[in-house]
Design a protein around this motif. Structure first.
Motif, PDB file in Angstrom:
ATOM      1  N   ALA A 143      -1.725 -29.473 -52.432  1.00 52.40           N
ATOM      2  CA  ALA A 143      -2.037 -28.619 -51.284  1.00 52.40           C
ATOM      3  C   ALA A 143      -0.806 -28.413 -50.423  1.00 52.40           C
ATOM      4  O   ALA A 143      -0.861 -28.451 -49.206  1.00 52.40           O
ATOM      5  CB  ALA A 143      -3.176 -29.223 -50.468  1.00 52.40           C
ATOM      6  N   GLY A 144       0.351 -28.246 -51.048  1.00 50.00           N
ATOM      7  CA  GLY A 144       1.527 -27.777 -50.319  1.00 50.00           C
ATOM      8  C   GLY A 144       1.204 -26.378 -49.810  1.00 50.00           C
ATOM      9  O   GLY A 144       0.212 -25.770 -50.240  1.00 50.00           O
ATOM     10  N   HIS A 145       2.034 -25.830 -48.913  1.00 46.69           N
ATOM     11  CA  HIS A 145       1.669 -24.524 -48.361  1.00 46.69           C
ATOM     12  C   HIS A 145       1.559 -23.478 -49.459  1.00 46.69           C
ATOM     13  O   HIS A 145       0.683 -22.609 -49.411  1.00 46.69           O
ATOM     14  CB  HIS A 145       2.653 -24.099 -47.259  1.00 46.69           C
ATOM     15  N   ASN A 146       2.401 -23.620 -50.503  1.00 50.47           N
ATOM     16  CA  ASN A 146       2.312 -22.658 -51.606  1.00 50.47           C
ATOM     17  C   ASN A 146       1.016 -22.811 -52.394  1.00 50.47           C
ATOM     18  O   ASN A 146       0.422 -21.809 -52.817  1.00 50.47           O
ATOM     19  CB  ASN A 146       3.516 -22.808 -52.537  1.00 50.47           C
ATOM     20  N   LEU A 181      -3.628 -22.212 -43.006  1.00 49.14           N
ATOM     21  CA  LEU A 181      -3.668 -21.953 -44.452  1.00 49.14           C
ATOM     22  C   LEU A 181      -4.868 -22.651 -45.086  1.00 49.14           C
ATOM     23  O   LEU A 181      -5.550 -22.097 -45.946  1.00 49.14           O
ATOM     24  CB  LEU A 181      -2.368 -22.430 -45.109  1.00 49.14           C
ATOM     25  N   LEU A 182      -5.108 -23.877 -44.649  1.00 50.41           N
ATOM     26  CA  LEU A 182      -6.250 -24.627 -45.166  1.00 50.41           C
ATOM     27  C   LEU A 182      -7.545 -23.888 -44.832  1.00 50.41           C
ATOM     28  O   LEU A 182      -8.416 -23.706 -45.698  1.00 50.41           O
ATOM     29  CB  LEU A 182      -6.257 -26.041 -44.555  1.00 50.41           C
ATOM     30  N   LEU A 216      -1.820 -23.870 -51.211  1.00 50.85           N
ATOM     31  CA  LEU A 216      -2.908 -23.348 -50.383  1.00 50.85           C
ATOM     32  C   LEU A 216      -2.908 -21.816 -50.391  1.00 50.85           C
ATOM     33  O   LEU A 216      -3.966 -21.185 -50.466  1.00 50.85           O
ATOM     34  CB  LEU A 216      -2.765 -23.872 -48.947  1.00 50.85           C
ATOM     35  N   ILE A 217      -1.721 -21.232 -50.323  1.00 45.17           N
ATOM     36  CA  ILE A 217      -1.632 -19.770 -50.329  1.00 45.17           C
ATOM     37  C   ILE A 217      -2.170 -19.211 -51.639  1.00 45.17           C
ATOM     38  O   ILE A 217      -2.982 -18.291 -51.674  1.00 45.17           O
ATOM     39  CB  ILE A 217      -0.173 -19.320 -50.091  1.00 45.17           C
ATOM     40  N   LEU A 229      -3.935 -15.206 -40.966  1.00 39.72           N
ATOM     41  CA  LEU A 229      -3.701 -16.582 -40.517  1.00 39.72           C
ATOM     42  C   LEU A 229      -3.883 -16.724 -39.015  1.00 39.72           C
ATOM     43  O   LEU A 229      -4.256 -17.791 -38.533  1.00 39.72           O
ATOM     44  CB  LEU A 229      -2.302 -17.041 -40.941  1.00 39.72           C
ATOM     45  N   GLN A 230      -3.643 -15.660 -38.282  1.00 39.69           N
ATOM     46  CA  GLN A 230      -3.785 -15.792 -36.827  1.00 39.69           C
ATOM     47  C   GLN A 230      -5.242 -16.045 -36.455  1.00 39.69           C
ATOM     48  O   GLN A 230      -5.528 -16.832 -35.560  1.00 39.69           O
ATOM     49  CB  GLN A 230      -3.239 -14.556 -36.127  1.00 39.69           C
TER      50      GLN A 230
END
Ligand SMILES: Cc1cc2nc3c(=O)[nH]c(=O)nc-3n(C[C@H](O)[C@H](O)[C@H](O)COP(=O)(O)OP(=O)(O)OC[C@H]3O[C@@H](n4cnc5c(N)ncnc54)[C@H](O)[C@@H]3O)c2cc1C
Lengths: 403, 514
Positions: free
Chosen positions: B11-14, B241-242, B16-17, B72-73
């Motif tokens: 679940a690194g940011h990549n 992101l999560l 999750l994306i 994301l906002q």
């Protein structure tokens, strides 16, 4: 290796060709001092006369030193899996004391080399091949931790004995039961304090064996063999006669039929097993082996060239000839890789790379030959042959015919 | 046994994306993360009671496209309004300050050179921009789509005009030092501007290779290369992101380390069919997407025996040794730096390019730098949730620190390095030592064990010309798919590379959805 020849204080000591384990016996028999080299060993091109030696292979029996051939012992629980991933054939099916002919490819399905694998135990294999292969083996071992790879090249004295009287010679030497050894089988015999391994293998397409023993027994074994072969016409042969015999048998030679893929510069100057007519070595039932994806594509697309056996009209060897689709030599369709006049078959034979799509058309060879310094040109019709030029029944018979 | 369309490892940011994009298209997605928190190298961790830090501490080039696509906002991300000024710290307090529209603390010549420099770099960065969020063409494959990508790159460069195009080609692989010498006299400025070309790679100012590329890569995003800390901190980005991934229907399981990617083998060849967890649980899926680094993915989770020989050896040869360590200090109060009013900028301790060069030389020969150089921020000044009220966190990227120094990371080696770091900081912020409640030093070796990243490498594997673009991480795996059907990559080891950016996750998802 023996080193008497290397004098003290020789500034070129490291550069000189090594002597094989049989050199002491081979050297005096090399009447013509016709030496070349193989993997850094001094190696006989021929001893007396290439044609004579060739006839010994075909009519009596003859020995060929295979000490310079590369030999690797691969042992351990992961050995079979590693080899199975490396070569295109299914090694897991190979039984103990059996030998199989294999080839191995790059990821792109281009042939690195061919050779044989001996299964000497459940977890013990010997791989033999013409050129050093240790780097590739090391790479192939990545991910297989439970095995070891040992270069055994100099730790075996190995001698090939080929020809119709080879079995009889071994029997005379006292190797009882050797007549029951099937092609590609291996037997072990006590010899002095050592074990003599005999495999029914060779590179001549004829009845023949290869003998493997500890170097300490090399000379003793040579002497026993030559004593036993005295009345069976035993004689040493060199590279030149080998090349004739193997061509009749339809076997491929590196640097003639194929370029080892790791040594070519141009990416299309190497070959796939399909181009070399070795598709039968590629076992797609295996889920994974090196080059599988590329080879599957190659099989489905069909190889651009196919190695083909040719019977060429006339008697002028077609060495280096270019092949054409017509007598007028306007459209090139391939090239000869090896050619000779075959004394046994009485035919002008050759191996050639021919465009696969042109195989069922006319094939013409443009041959240049020389008579007393003058060159002549001849365009000869070629006929495609499916079977090896030379494949005597005795090569397969067990027991082989007695002499 | 449960079956999913896609399992994402990590679940690194990549990760999750990628999961969010796939789930948005209706796939059943499961994300399996080894750690207790999401975010990988960007996850927030309590390193001392009440004090939090994330390894990645600022954002320079996070993809605006991803922010928009995943909304994301609305999931809680608050992009920073302005970037942090970059401050080249000078012991005498005469700092170089690089801001949005210029630089101060340097000569008038350098000031105007800076504007020229910036304009040139921005132009180049814009020319490259479309390629970071795009699958690179396969070498030797001339399908129309892939030729188009090549064509576009050519066109983009041509559109720069002949002079700029030639200039771009000239500087693209230039050492940072040469580029700096061409523009500037001020050594502090040179060192501070070099930082973004070098950090995260095994590069010194005098190394030719990918420094200029790294610089241009980091100039993507909202602030043209400026670094920022979002309103809710890096943690806010990861949480957004999560939330985006789970809102789209992806499941995320933490504390779920994958030990093996299962490969089925039959006459039809190979296929990735699922994963096995440390506790033996097996989960199947149509495809597996790995956000773990390429070496870990292929050599540990798959196993070289399932790969082809040359490919496996190329993966083995990937350069994955990290050279950046992380220092986290829990501070009783705001430290005061000589000549700095409020330390809410991004401060760089490297007095000249040679300071970077010599620090690199030590690491090159297997030791942590004698005179380390660093980049530090006090993130708790932007995001108060990182420390108890009135107290603060100092977060520093330290160069150059090898993952496996000669003699290994003994207790003595660590405390010696920590001591050097504190001494260095103390010189710039007298009295800082007094404020230190707790100090945590994470060597690349520690980052490897903590975050499951080979070599603790910033980019998972070296961001260098031989491992970039259609060669990242290596050919045959540079288009996110791998030689094993059903297995994909989506982490920093894939094109375009590391940093909080999102390109690998975005591109991988698009490749899968093609
Ligand atoms: C010291 C340091 C400082 C940095 N500072 C910054 C910065 O300030 N700004 C910036 O933009 N970038 C920074 N970076 C770079 C940035 O952090 C990374 O490039 C980025 O976080 C990579 O994201 P990722 O999603 O690709 O992979 P990662 O964040 O590494 O995530 C991979 C995830 O996979 C998980 N994983 C691995 N193996 C398994 C397994 N077998 N089973 C389950 N899960 C597994 C890991 O636990 C991890 O959570 C820094 C890097 C370092 C090393």
């Amino acid at each position: 290796m023996t080193s008497e020849a290397i004098a003290h204080n020789d500034p070129f000591a490291g550069e000189r060709l090594k002597h094989s384990h049989f050199h002491e016996r081979q050297a005096p028999m090399n009447l013509r001092d016709a030496w070349s080299s193989w993997n850094g060993f001094k190696f006989a091109d021929y001893y007396y006369d290439a044609e004579y030696e060739y006839f010994c292979i075909r009519n009596t029996c003859a020995t060929y030193g295979i000490c310079p051939m590369q030999k690797y012992m691969i042992s351990g629980p992961d050995a079979v899996a590693m080899l199975d991933r490396m070569v295109t054939r299914d090694v897991s099916k190979l039984k103990v004391d059996r030998v199989t002919y294999v080839c191995w490819c790059t990821d792109e399905g281009r042939m690195v080399d061919d050779g044989t694998i001996f299964r000497l135990g459940e977890d013990r294999f010997m791989l033999t091949c013409g050129s050093p292969c240790l780097a590739w083996l090391r790479k192939s071992c990545l991910g297989f931790d439970d095995l070891s790879v040992e270069d055994m090249t100099e730790r075996y004295a190995a001698l090939s004995l080929q020809g119709p009287t080879s079995c009889a010679t071994l029997l005379t030497m006292g190797l009882d039961g050797i007549e029951n050894l099937k092609p590609f089988g291996v037997m072990h015999f006590p010899f002095n304090d050592a074990s003599l391994m005999v495999s029914r293998t060779g590179f001549t397409g004829d009845l023949g064996y290869e003998l493997w023993i500890d170097p300490s027994q090399a000379i003793a074994m040579w002497d026993a063999l030559y004593a036993a072969g005295e009345h069976h016409g035993i004689h040493p042969y060199g590279e030149a006669a080998t090349n004739m015999a193997r061509l009749e048998a339809g076997f491929i030679m590196p640097d003639m039929e194929f370029s080892e893929a790791l040594k070519t510069i141009h990416f299309q100057h190497d070959q796939t097993p399909f181009e070399l007519n070795l598709g039968w070595l590629v076992d797609f039932k295996k889920p994974h082996f090196n080059g599988r994806r590329a080879l599957l594509e190659e099989r489905d697309r069909g190889p651009r060239y196919t190695l083909t056996k040719l019977d060429i009209e006339g008697n002028k060897p077609a060495e280096g000839a270019i092949l054409y689709s017509g007598k007028r030599c306007s459209k090139e369709i391939g090239y000869i890789t090896s050619a000779m006049w075959s004394p046994s078959v009485k035919a002008n034979i050759a191996l050639a790379m021919v465009e696969t799509s042109m195989l069922d058309r006319e094939i013409w060879a443009e041959i240049y030959y020389q008579k007393e310094l003058r060159y002549y040109r001849k365009v000869a019709r070629c006929e495609v042959k499916d079977k090896p030029f030379w494949a005597p029944a005795r090569a397969r018979a067990t027991p082989p015919p007695a002499f | 046994m449960n079956s999913y369309d896609t399992i994402v490892i990590g679940a690194g940011h990549n990760g999750l994306i990628c999961a969010a994009y796939l789930a948005k298209q209706g796939q059943r997605v499961l994300v399996l993360e080894a750690s207790a928190a999401p975010g990988g190298l960007a996850s927030a961790r309590e390193f001392h009671p009440g004090f939090k830090a994330s390894v990645a501490h600022t954002i320079s080039h996070f993809s605006p496209r991803v922010v928009e696509d995943l909304q994301l906002q609305s999931h809680g991300y608050q992009p920073a309004i302005a970037p942090l000024p970059t401050i080249g710290l000078n012991l005498d307090g005469e700092h170089v300050v690089i801001g949005v529209d210029g630089v101060t603390g340097v000569s008038d010549d350098d000031k105007s050179s800076y504007l020229r420099y910036r304009a040139a770099m921005q132009k180049f960065a814009r020319a490259l921009e479309p390629f970071w969020m795009k699958t690179m063409p396969r070498i030797g494959n001339n399908s129309p789509g892939e030729m188009l990508t090549f064509g576009q790159l050519g066109l983009r460069l041509r559109r720069l005009g002949k002079e700029d195009m030639l200039e771009f080609l000239r500087v693209a692989t230039l050492p940072m030092r040469d580029l700096m010498d061409e523009y500037f006299d001020n050594k502090h400025l040179q060192a501070a501007l070099s930082w973004d070309g070098l950090v995260g790679s095994k590069l010194a100012p005098r190394s030719p290779n990918s420094a200029v590329f790294a610089l241009l890569y980091r100039m993507l995003g909202d602030h043209n290369g400026g670094h920022a800390i979002p309103g809710t901190g890096i943690e806010g980005l990861i949480n957004a992101l999560l939330n985006a991934a789970t809102a789209a229907g992806a499941q995320v399981r933490l504390n779920a380390p994958v030990t093996k990617i299962c490969i089925s083998q039959s006459e039809d060849g190979q296929q990735a069919t699922g994963v096995e967890l440390a506790d033996g649980e097996k989960i199947t899926a149509t495809r597996i997407v790995s956000c773990a680094d390429p070496q870990r993915t292929f050599l540990q989770l798959v196993g070289a025996r399932y790969l082809e020989i040359e490919f496996a050896n190329r993966i083995q040869r990937l350069r994955c040794e990290g050279y950046v360590a992380k220092l986290h200090l829990a501070l009783g109060d705001v430290p005061s730096f000589v000549g700095v009013d409020r330390p809410d900028g991004r401060m760089i301790i490297a007095s000249e390019p040679d300071a970077l060069e010599f620090a690199f030389d030590d690491a090159k020969y297997g030791a942590a730098s004698e005179n380390p150089v660093m980049e530090l921020v006090i993130p708790s000044l932007q995001d108060a949730s990182m420390a108890p009220a009135g107290q603060h966190v100092l977060s520093a990227n330290v160069m150059y620190v090898p993952a496996s120094p000669k003699g290994g990371w003994t207790d003595a080696a660590r405390s010696a390095l920590l001591e050097r770091l504190l001494t260095t900081l103390e010189r710039h912020a007298p009295g800082l030592r007094e404020l230190v409640l707790h100090a945590e030093l994470l060597t690349p070796h520690d980052l490897e064990s903590l975050h499951h990243v080979t070599g603790g490498h910033w980019h998972h594997t070296e961001f260098a010309v031989d491992q970039l673009l259609m060669m990242r991480p290596t050919y045959e795996a540079a288009q996110y798919g791998t030689p094993i059907p059903g297995l994909y990559l989506c982490g920093a080891g894939s094109h375009p590379g590391g940093g909080l950016m999102g390109g690998p996750g975005f591109n991988a998802a698009h490749e899968i959805l093609k």
